[in-house]
Design a protein around this motif. Structure first.
Motif: not given
Length: 227
Positions: A55-59, A21-22, A13-15
């Motif tokens: 643009g931060t990815t789940a990983e 993806d997570f 939700a935040g990203l």
């Protein structure tokens, strides 16, 4: 104390990323610095407030939470070989104590005393987690009897298969520095305030359980906490 599956939803939700993806990124936990003897990423997603760049990815997000968890363990003086054990115990303390920080060290001592005496931990919180219920610590007789549940500390000895959530500093501190005391049992007698009774004997514990049942029957408001 939030379980990993719920952490994924918060981060998603935040990203503004898909939860999937997570879930996929979490499968790479071995490359993120989680102990090799762990059973997954659960326990190592440190609860805090984080700011992420666009643009931060789940990983990348999960990696940051894991890095923070390892840093907190290091700050608490936990040796790398003990990280998984400490996080497992701390996660149970966190779930059983909730926000009742002042009781965490005593709860940790209860579980350690039981382990030292070869007693089963008998934590409803671990049983509930193993059934997939991450938002409750209430369990049924059938669930507590199910030995196939690897987190069932009623039917299986020792610590459970792995952490049941992601503990914070206070719970980690309690696992590392438990209180001194002879207690073998504890039960909350007021689910609204978190007031808890610690006991040395089964008879004392049963008397405290009766206090909880009486509290649950005292009003409709109280009963809602006991459903």
């Amino acid at each position: 104390g939030t379980a990993a599956v719920d952490v994924y939803e918060l981060l998603a939700a935040g990203l503004e990323l898909p939860v999937e993806d997570f879930t996929a990124a979490a499968k790479k936990w071995k490359s993120m610095g989680v102990p090799e003897n762990a059973t997954g990423i659960e326990g190592f997603l440190f609860p805090a407030t984080y700011d992420f760049d666009p643009g931060t990815t789940a990983e990348q997000a999960l990696q940051r939470l894991v890095d923070e968890a390892i840093a907190r363990l290091d700050a608490a003086g936990v040796e790398p070989k003990d990280r998984f054990r400490v996080m497992t115990l701390a996660s149970i303390v966190q779930r059983e104590a909730g926000q009742n920080i002042e009781d965490m060290a005593k709860i940790a001592r209860v579980f350690l005393n039981r382990l030292d005496q070869g007693m089963h931990l008998e934590s409803d919180a671990t049983v509930a987690y193993g059934t997939g219920n991450t938002h409750t610590v209430w369990t049924t007789d059938a669930e507590r009897a199910d030995k196939s549940n690897k987190w069932n500390t009623y039917a299986n000895p020792g610590l459970p298969y792995g952490p049941i959530g992601n503990p914070g500093d206070a719970a980690i501190g309690a696992a590392v520095n438990p209180a001194d005391g002879p207690w073998l049992f504890f039960v909350p007698i007021n689910l609204k305030t978190g007031e808890t009774v610690f006991s040395e004997t089964a008879d004392q514990h049963l008397a405290a359980v009766e206090q909880l049942r009486a509290w649950c029957r005292a009003s409709a408001e109280n009963a809602a906490y006991c459903a």
